[in-house]
Design a protein around this motif. Structure first.
Motif, PDB file in Angstrom:
ATOM      1  N   ALA A 136       0.803  -1.385  -0.117  1.00 35.88           N
ATOM      2  CA  ALA A 136      -0.144  -0.020   0.049  1.00 35.88           C
ATOM      3  C   ALA A 136       0.889   1.257  -0.150  1.00 35.88           C
ATOM      4  O   ALA A 136       0.691   2.271  -0.472  1.00 35.88           O
ATOM      5  N   ARG A 137       2.064   1.190   0.544  1.00 39.06           N
ATOM      6  CA  ARG A 137       3.031   2.312   0.543  1.00 39.06           C
ATOM      7  C   ARG A 137       4.323   1.906  -0.015  1.00 39.06           C
ATOM      8  O   ARG A 137       4.515   0.672   0.329  1.00 39.06           O
ATOM      9  N   ARG A 138       4.987   2.790  -0.687  1.00 40.80           N
ATOM     10  CA  ARG A 138       6.247   2.295  -1.308  1.00 40.80           C
ATOM     11  C   ARG A 138       7.194   1.945  -0.331  1.00 40.80           C
ATOM     12  O   ARG A 138       8.077   1.305  -0.371  1.00 40.80           O
ATOM     13  N   LEU A 166       7.550   8.306   1.240  1.00 42.46           N
ATOM     14  CA  LEU A 166       7.603   7.647  -0.328  1.00 42.46           C
ATOM     15  C   LEU A 166       6.074   7.176  -0.687  1.00 42.46           C
ATOM     16  O   LEU A 166       6.006   6.772  -1.869  1.00 42.46           O
ATOM     17  N   ALA A 167       5.161   7.522  -0.068  1.00 43.47           N
ATOM     18  CA  ALA A 167       3.642   7.148  -0.156  1.00 43.47           C
ATOM     19  C   ALA A 167       3.632   8.334  -1.240  1.00 43.47           C
ATOM     20  O   ALA A 167       4.140   9.414  -1.582  1.00 43.47           O
ATOM     21  N   PRO A 168       2.209   7.849  -2.235  1.00 49.24           N
ATOM     22  CA  PRO A 168       1.883   8.909  -3.101  1.00 49.24           C
ATOM     23  C   PRO A 168       1.571  10.117  -2.676  1.00 49.24           C
ATOM     24  O   PRO A 168       1.104  10.289  -1.405  1.00 49.24           O
ATOM     25  N   LEU A 213       5.408  17.737   2.019  1.00 51.69           N
ATOM     26  CA  LEU A 213       6.261  16.874   1.474  1.00 51.69           C
ATOM     27  C   LEU A 213       8.036  16.764   1.650  1.00 51.69           C
ATOM     28  O   LEU A 213       8.612  15.765   1.700  1.00 51.69           O
ATOM     29  N   GLN A 214       8.508  18.313   1.628  1.00 53.66           N
ATOM     30  CA  GLN A 214       9.997  18.390   1.900  1.00 53.66           C
ATOM     31  C   GLN A 214      10.031  18.196   3.478  1.00 53.66           C
ATOM     32  O   GLN A 214      11.099  17.877   3.699  1.00 53.66           O
ATOM     33  N   THR A 216      18.302   1.424  -2.049  1.00 52.92           N
ATOM     34  CA  THR A 216      18.464   2.930  -2.525  1.00 52.92           C
ATOM     35  C   THR A 216      17.278   3.359  -3.405  1.00 52.92           C
ATOM     36  O   THR A 216      17.002   2.785  -4.223  1.00 52.92           O
ATOM     37  N   SER A 217      16.705   4.299  -2.845  1.00 55.45           N
ATOM     38  CA  SER A 217      15.584   5.059  -3.602  1.00 55.45           C
ATOM     39  C   SER A 217      15.999   6.307  -3.548  1.00 55.45           C
ATOM     40  O   SER A 217      16.180   7.148  -2.788  1.00 55.45           O
TER      41      SER A 217
END
Length: 237
Positions: free
Chosen positions: A5-7, A101-103, A146-147, A196-197
């Motif tokens: 559901a979440r990245r 990292l969630a949308p 978001l930041q 790593t993302s």
């Protein structure tokens, strides 16, 4: 790589899963070029007033498989009949860091339209792109929130089926893109293996877009900047 559901949950599960795959990770901590401490947050540009209110229109403005390098293919969304029982999300400490990292539309509500797409490539690599369009009054608060998230979550932990995950975020230098933008890396380490993302967050008019490149090795910042620039061009279309 499992897509949850979440990245962040997907990243944790993939990191744990790599422990059983020989040669898919490195025992050495990654050294991400251009990474470092976070500087002051970027100020959002004034909205253009062109708020996208049709999610299908916004979806058509995201990159397609033909726009990507290498052998990446779209991961088709599951139909409702195919959806399995939703698994419990891997808990994090602090809990709020699990949203990283969630949308975008999940992290900050109030968007007029939202869309996302995921691509899977070789060696557990994935590319996730999502966008959300906000009215003028919600645009700057969304960009600020978001930041703030990776800055709050520079170091946190998670647990996936009893396996401990160590997370770290750091700033990532990227060339200017869109009307305003910022970037960071998230590393997830478990049992000596690391994923790593590399993530960019960019404003294009009243639309915010997030591009995430994940791989079991250091992500070349040039790959992220090229994808981000291509996505900005397509949104401006």
């Amino acid at each position: 790589m499992r897509v949850g559901a979440r990245r962040a949950s997907a990243l944790a599960s993939a990191c744990v899963g790599l422990a059983a795959v020989a040669g898919c990770g490195s025992d050495d901590p990654p050294q991400s070029p251009g990474s470092g401490p976070f500087s002051a947050a970027v100020t959002a540009a004034p909205g253009t007033g062109a708020v996208v209110r049709d999610s299908a229109q916004l979806s058509a403005s995201l990159l397609a498989a033909t726009d990507l390098p290498g052998d990446f293919a779209v991961v088709p969304p599951r139909g409702e009949a195919e959806q399995p029982a939703v698994p419990a999300e891997a808990p994090t400490n602090p809990p709020d860091c699990g949203r990283l990292l969630a949308p975008i539309a999940q992290q900050w509500p109030g968007s007029a339209a939202a869309a996302s797409v995921q691509f899977a490539g070789p060696s557990f690599a994935t590319i996730d792109i999502d966008a959300a369009s906000y009215p003028d009054a919600a645009l700057a608060p969304a960009f600020d929130a978001l930041q703030a998230q990776p800055r709050r979550c520079t170091s946190y932990t998670g647990d996936d089926a009893g396996v401990r995950i160590e997370y770290r975020t750091s700033a990532l230098a990227q060339p200017p893109a869109g009307d305003a933008g910022t970037a960071f890396t998230l590393t997830a380490t478990s049992e000596g293996l690391t994923l790593t993302s590399a993530t960019s967050l960019v404003q294009v008019g009243n639309t915010l877009v997030q591009v995430v490149v994940t791989a079991p090795e250091v992500v070349d910042p040039g790959v992220l900047s090229d994808l981000t620039a291509a996505q900005v061009r397509k949104l401006r279309g």
